[in-house]
Design a protein around this motif. Structure first.
Motif, PDB file in Angstrom:
ATOM      1  N   ALA A  75      53.555 -16.414 -54.007  1.00 27.56           N
ATOM      2  CA  ALA A  75      52.144 -16.807 -53.999  1.00 27.56           C
ATOM      3  C   ALA A  75      51.977 -17.867 -55.069  1.00 27.56           C
ATOM      4  CB  ALA A  75      51.240 -15.617 -54.272  1.00 27.56           C
ATOM      5  N   ARG A  76      51.615 -19.098 -54.634  1.00 29.62           N
ATOM      6  CA  ARG A  76      51.506 -20.216 -55.580  1.00 29.62           C
ATOM      7  C   ARG A  76      50.085 -20.751 -55.639  1.00 29.62           C
ATOM      8  NH1 ARG A  76      56.349 -24.572 -55.193  1.00 29.62           N
ATOM      9  NH2 ARG A  76      55.560 -24.864 -53.074  1.00 29.62           N
ATOM     10  N   PHE A  77      49.665 -21.049 -56.875  1.00 30.57           N
ATOM     11  CA  PHE A  77      48.378 -21.694 -57.117  1.00 30.57           C
ATOM     12  C   PHE A  77      48.555 -23.201 -56.977  1.00 30.57           C
ATOM     13  CE2 PHE A  77      45.515 -23.984 -59.893  1.00 30.57           C
ATOM     14  CZ  PHE A  77      44.274 -23.396 -59.645  1.00 30.57           C
ATOM     15  N   HIS A  78      47.729 -23.802 -56.112  1.00 37.08           N
ATOM     16  CA  HIS A  78      47.740 -25.256 -55.945  1.00 37.08           C
ATOM     17  C   HIS A  78      46.489 -25.899 -56.536  1.00 37.08           C
ATOM     18  CE1 HIS A  78      51.224 -25.811 -53.152  1.00 37.08           C
ATOM     19  NE2 HIS A  78      51.032 -24.518 -52.991  1.00 37.08           N
ATOM     20  N   ALA A  79      45.354 -25.232 -56.374  1.00 39.71           N
ATOM     21  CA  ALA A  79      44.084 -25.768 -56.864  1.00 39.71           C
ATOM     22  C   ALA A  79      43.047 -24.652 -56.777  1.00 39.71           C
ATOM     23  CB  ALA A  79      43.645 -26.975 -56.029  1.00 39.71           C
ATOM     24  N   LYS A  80      41.849 -24.951 -57.252  1.00 42.81           N
ATOM     25  CA  LYS A  80      40.753 -23.988 -57.171  1.00 42.81           C
ATOM     26  C   LYS A  80      40.607 -23.462 -55.747  1.00 42.81           C
ATOM     27  CE  LYS A  80      35.710 -23.819 -57.751  1.00 42.81           C
ATOM     28  NZ  LYS A  80      34.517 -24.601 -58.183  1.00 42.81           N
ATOM     29  N   ARG A  81      40.574 -22.140 -55.608  1.00 47.49           N
ATOM     30  CA  ARG A  81      40.456 -21.452 -54.317  1.00 47.49           C
ATOM     31  C   ARG A  81      41.587 -21.805 -53.354  1.00 47.49           C
ATOM     32  NH1 ARG A  81      36.284 -17.385 -53.553  1.00 47.49           N
ATOM     33  NH2 ARG A  81      34.777 -17.791 -55.189  1.00 47.49           N
TER      34      ARG A  81
ATOM     35  N   VAL B  32      50.528 -18.302 -49.851  1.00 49.50           N
ATOM     36  CA  VAL B  32      51.754 -17.530 -49.713  1.00 49.50           C
ATOM     37  C   VAL B  32      52.706 -18.380 -48.890  1.00 49.50           C
ATOM     38  CG1 VAL B  32      52.797 -15.408 -48.843  1.00 49.50           C
ATOM     39  CG2 VAL B  32      50.506 -15.347 -49.869  1.00 49.50           C
ATOM     40  N   GLU B  33      53.817 -18.766 -49.504  1.00 52.15           N
ATOM     41  CA  GLU B  33      54.704 -19.729 -48.858  1.00 52.15           C
ATOM     42  C   GLU B  33      56.160 -19.441 -49.220  1.00 52.15           C
ATOM     43  OE1 GLU B  33      53.021 -23.372 -50.207  1.00 52.15           O
ATOM     44  OE2 GLU B  33      53.236 -22.892 -52.307  1.00 52.15           O
ATOM     45  N   GLU B  34      57.056 -20.099 -48.502  1.00 49.09           N
ATOM     46  CA  GLU B  34      58.492 -19.962 -48.734  1.00 49.09           C
ATOM     47  C   GLU B  34      58.986 -21.097 -49.622  1.00 49.09           C
ATOM     48  OE1 GLU B  34      60.723 -17.682 -47.739  1.00 49.09           O
ATOM     49  OE2 GLU B  34      59.327 -16.426 -46.586  1.00 49.09           O
ATOM     50  N   ILE B  35      59.782 -20.738 -50.633  1.00 52.70           N
ATOM     51  CA  ILE B  35      60.432 -21.730 -51.480  1.00 52.70           C
ATOM     52  C   ILE B  35      61.904 -21.329 -51.612  1.00 52.70           C
ATOM     53  CG2 ILE B  35      58.277 -22.116 -52.754  1.00 52.70           C
ATOM     54  CD1 ILE B  35      59.680 -20.682 -55.151  1.00 52.70           C
ATOM     55  N   PRO B  36      62.774 -22.216 -52.085  1.00 50.45           N
ATOM     56  CA  PRO B  36      64.184 -21.838 -52.259  1.00 50.45           C
ATOM     57  C   PRO B  36      64.346 -20.664 -53.218  1.00 50.45           C
ATOM     58  CG  PRO B  36      63.916 -24.214 -52.364  1.00 50.45           C
ATOM     59  CD  PRO B  36      62.535 -23.651 -52.369  1.00 50.45           C
ATOM     60  N   ALA B  37      65.319 -19.819 -52.948  1.00 53.89           N
ATOM     61  CA  ALA B  37      65.619 -18.698 -53.832  1.00 53.89           C
ATOM     62  C   ALA B  37      66.117 -19.214 -55.179  1.00 53.89           C
ATOM     63  CB  ALA B  37      66.670 -17.801 -53.193  1.00 53.89           C
TER      64      ALA B  37
ATOM     65  N   THR C 199      57.796 -25.611 -71.688  1.00 55.92           N
ATOM     66  CA  THR C 199      58.491 -24.989 -70.555  1.00 55.92           C
ATOM     67  C   THR C 199      58.777 -25.955 -69.416  1.00 55.92           C
ATOM     68  OG1 THR C 199      56.492 -24.343 -69.330  1.00 55.92           O
ATOM     69  CG2 THR C 199      57.246 -22.859 -71.087  1.00 55.92           C
ATOM     70  N   GLY C 200      58.033 -27.064 -69.357  1.00 53.37           N
ATOM     71  CA  GLY C 200      58.200 -28.023 -68.277  1.00 53.37           C
ATOM     72  C   GLY C 200      57.502 -27.656 -66.992  1.00 53.37           C
ATOM     73  N   ALA C 201      56.834 -26.510 -66.941  1.00 52.07           N
ATOM     74  CA  ALA C 201      56.175 -26.057 -65.713  1.00 52.07           C
ATOM     75  C   ALA C 201      54.935 -26.885 -65.417  1.00 52.07           C
ATOM     76  CB  ALA C 201      55.790 -24.590 -65.833  1.00 52.07           C
ATOM     77  N   LYS C 202      54.615 -27.014 -64.139  1.00 49.98           N
ATOM     78  CA  LYS C 202      53.386 -27.666 -63.713  1.00 49.98           C
ATOM     79  C   LYS C 202      53.044 -27.193 -62.303  1.00 49.98           C
ATOM     80  CE  LYS C 202      55.460 -31.814 -61.665  1.00 49.98           C
ATOM     81  NZ  LYS C 202      55.383 -33.291 -61.577  1.00 49.98           N
ATOM     82  N   LEU C 203      51.879 -27.640 -61.820  1.00 52.53           N
ATOM     83  CA  LEU C 203      51.465 -27.290 -60.463  1.00 52.53           C
ATOM     84  C   LEU C 203      52.489 -27.739 -59.428  1.00 52.53           C
ATOM     85  CD1 LEU C 203      47.689 -28.298 -60.550  1.00 52.53           C
ATOM     86  CD2 LEU C 203      48.602 -25.995 -60.438  1.00 52.53           C
ATOM     87  N   PRO C 204      52.652 -26.982 -58.324  1.00 46.04           N
ATOM     88  CA  PRO C 204      52.056 -25.664 -58.049  1.00 46.04           C
ATOM     89  C   PRO C 204      52.755 -24.569 -58.841  1.00 46.04           C
ATOM     90  CG  PRO C 204      53.492 -26.299 -56.244  1.00 46.04           C
ATOM     91  CD  PRO C 204      53.459 -27.477 -57.174  1.00 46.04           C
ATOM     92  N   GLN C 205      52.019 -23.534 -59.183  1.00 46.04           N
ATOM     93  CA  GLN C 205      52.504 -22.491 -60.073  1.00 46.04           C
ATOM     94  C   GLN C 205      52.599 -21.154 -59.349  1.00 46.04           C
ATOM     95  OE1 GLN C 205      53.352 -22.240 -63.617  1.00 46.04           O
ATOM     96  NE2 GLN C 205      53.950 -20.224 -62.842  1.00 46.04           N
ATOM     97  N   ILE C 206      53.780 -20.522 -59.416  1.00 42.20           N
ATOM     98  CA  ILE C 206      53.895 -19.134 -58.953  1.00 42.20           C
ATOM     99  C   ILE C 206      53.106 -18.263 -59.920  1.00 42.20           C
ATOM    100  CG2 ILE C 206      55.449 -17.213 -58.449  1.00 42.20           C
ATOM    101  CD1 ILE C 206      57.699 -19.290 -58.097  1.00 42.20           C
ATOM    102  N   LEU C 207      52.177 -17.485 -59.397  1.00 46.98           N
ATOM    103  CA  LEU C 207      51.322 -16.653 -60.234  1.00 46.98           C
ATOM    104  C   LEU C 207      51.995 -15.331 -60.587  1.00 46.98           C
ATOM    105  CD1 LEU C 207      47.901 -17.222 -58.435  1.00 46.98           C
ATOM    106  CD2 LEU C 207      48.609 -18.166 -60.653  1.00 46.98           C
ATOM    107  N   GLY C 208      51.362 -14.608 -61.519  1.00 43.13           N
ATOM    108  CA  GLY C 208      51.786 -13.261 -61.833  1.00 43.13           C
ATOM    109  C   GLY C 208      52.470 -13.110 -63.175  1.00 43.13           C
ATOM    110  N   HIS C 209      51.767 -12.474 -64.130  1.00 46.94           N
ATOM    111  CA  HIS C 209      52.387 -12.214 -65.435  1.00 46.94           C
ATOM    112  C   HIS C 209      52.324 -10.737 -65.823  1.00 46.94           C
ATOM    113  CE1 HIS C 209      48.114 -13.084 -66.299  1.00 46.94           C
ATOM    114  NE2 HIS C 209      48.242 -12.235 -67.287  1.00 46.94           N
ATOM    115  N   GLU C 210      51.816  -9.891 -64.936  1.00 46.61           N
ATOM    116  CA  GLU C 210      51.812  -8.450 -65.161  1.00 46.61           C
ATOM    117  C   GLU C 210      52.784  -7.836 -64.151  1.00 46.61           C
ATOM    118  OE1 GLU C 210      46.993  -8.137 -66.190  1.00 46.61           O
ATOM    119  OE2 GLU C 210      47.857  -7.010 -64.510  1.00 46.61           O
TER     120      GLU C 210
END
Length: 356
Positions: free
Chosen positions: A4-10, A14-19, A61-72
């Motif tokens: 589940a990746r955040f791309h923008a507001k709202r 849920v998409e497929e990315i490389p393992a 960290t070098g991270a940027k959009l789109p971002q895989i969510l979830g820190h809990e």
């Protein structure tokens, strides 16, 4: 793999990315994620972001959009780098999601959460918990004892927030405590206050559904709705000497709630700001001075408190699992997760994503 990746507001997809790559760095740990909670921070990102999520590459960290969510979240270790010694393949772990330098001013003092270069897994890191797998640093994982379930492992992060806030407030056996906000953090804060020994706990919120949930979680909590009750007056009336609460913990991030805490706490009491304000609230400086009170921030947690929080949950001293109201599939994270939590009726508290 599915994420589940955040791309923008709202716009969470849920998409497929490389393992993840099979070759790991020397201090990397790969996890098969098991349960992941939807945090209030995730909800703010979904409703109004990007806020914490970097649009340009994160400077550390070098991270940027789109971002895989979830820190809990937590899961099972499936691979480790050549220099990893604190976990082994097959270990059940909980993820401590703060990523920061070990050698800057705060890192050298063990105050990693205060680093100006701080990144957060699921908010500013290439990986996150709302995915089948993730890669983290070895210092981000803690082995779970058998007394802690997979679900509970995903609840250690938000529970660490409230345990630290109770520490910041100096909550101790016999304390009287006011918590403003009956969302997931507020409900956990009530449990943390009781675990610290508070004998009289007040909870204020404008949502009667959530106040009712709180009474189910902790039957002797005194619930107050500011729409119908003068909260500071009610707190004073039910504390020794009618002086007010020893400690007030603001878990909303709202100006009115902070004002309530300042008003309801006794002289020389402590107000702890736990919720994040999106604006700049007006604060009654006269009351702070006249009442001789402390107003303290509480940002995240010391990163090494995972074993302590795990032991509290595992022993039943702090039953964090009581705040879980729904478990969903990753495919349903938008409709049954984010949108359900934004429902003004407030029928949900903590929603866990079951990644199996």
């Amino acid at each position: 793999m599915k994420v589940a990746r955040f791309h923008a507001k709202r716009d969470v997809r849920v998409e497929e990315i490389p393992a993840p790559p099979e070759t790991l760095g020397p201090r990397d740990v790969m996890i098969r994620n098991r349960f992941c909670g939807i945090c209030g921070t995730d909800l703010h990102e979904y409703a109004a972001g990007p806020i914490f999520i970097p649009v340009e590459p994160h400077p550390y960290t070098g991270a940027k959009l789109p971002q895989i969510l979830g820190h809990e979240y937590g899961g099972t270790v499936v691979a480790i780098g050549s220099e990893v010694t604190n976990v082994k393949v097959g270990d059940r772990v909980s993820v401590q999601p703060l990523v920061s330098p070990r050698e800057d001013y705060f890192g050298k003092r063990g105050l990693y959460q205060l680093s100006e270069s701080l990144g957060i897994i699921g908010l500013g890191w290439p990986w996150g918990g709302m995915a089948e797998y993730s890669i983290v640093n070895d210092y981000n994982v803690f082995v779970m004892p058998n007394t802690v379930s997979d679900e509970q492992a995903a609840l250690i992060e938000p529970t660490a927030v409230v345990v630290y806030a109770a520490d910041r407030g100096g909550v101790k056996p016999g304390s009287s405590v006011l918590v403003t906000g009956a969302g997931p953090i507020g409900q956990l804060q009530v449990l943390a206050a009781r675990a610290a020994g508070a004998s009289r706990i007040f909870l204020s919120d404008t949502n009667d559904n959530r106040l009712a949930m709180a009474r189910q979680i902790l039957p002797d909590v005194i619930t107050l709705n500011p729409r119908s009750v003068d909260v500071p007056a009610a707190v004073r009336a039910q504390t020794d000497g009618s002086v007010g609460a020893d400690v007030a913990l603001e878990c909303v991030g709202a100006e009115a709630a902070l004002s309530t805490c300042i008003d309801a706490v006794r002289r020389q009491g402590v107000v702890v700001q736990v919720g994040l304000h999106v604006g700049k609230p007006a604060v009654d400086g006269f009351a702070i001075t006249f009442k001789d009170i402390d107003v303290r921030g509480s940002w995240c947690y010391p990163t090494l408190m995972w074993p302590r929080v795990a032991s509290m949950i595992g022993a039943g001293i702090l039953p964090a699992e009581k705040v879980v109201t729904r478990r969903i599939r990753l495919d349903d994270v938008v409709g049954e997760g984010f949108e359900a939590l934004l429902d003004p009726a407030g029928q949900e508290l903590k929603i866990l994503i079951d990644l199996n």
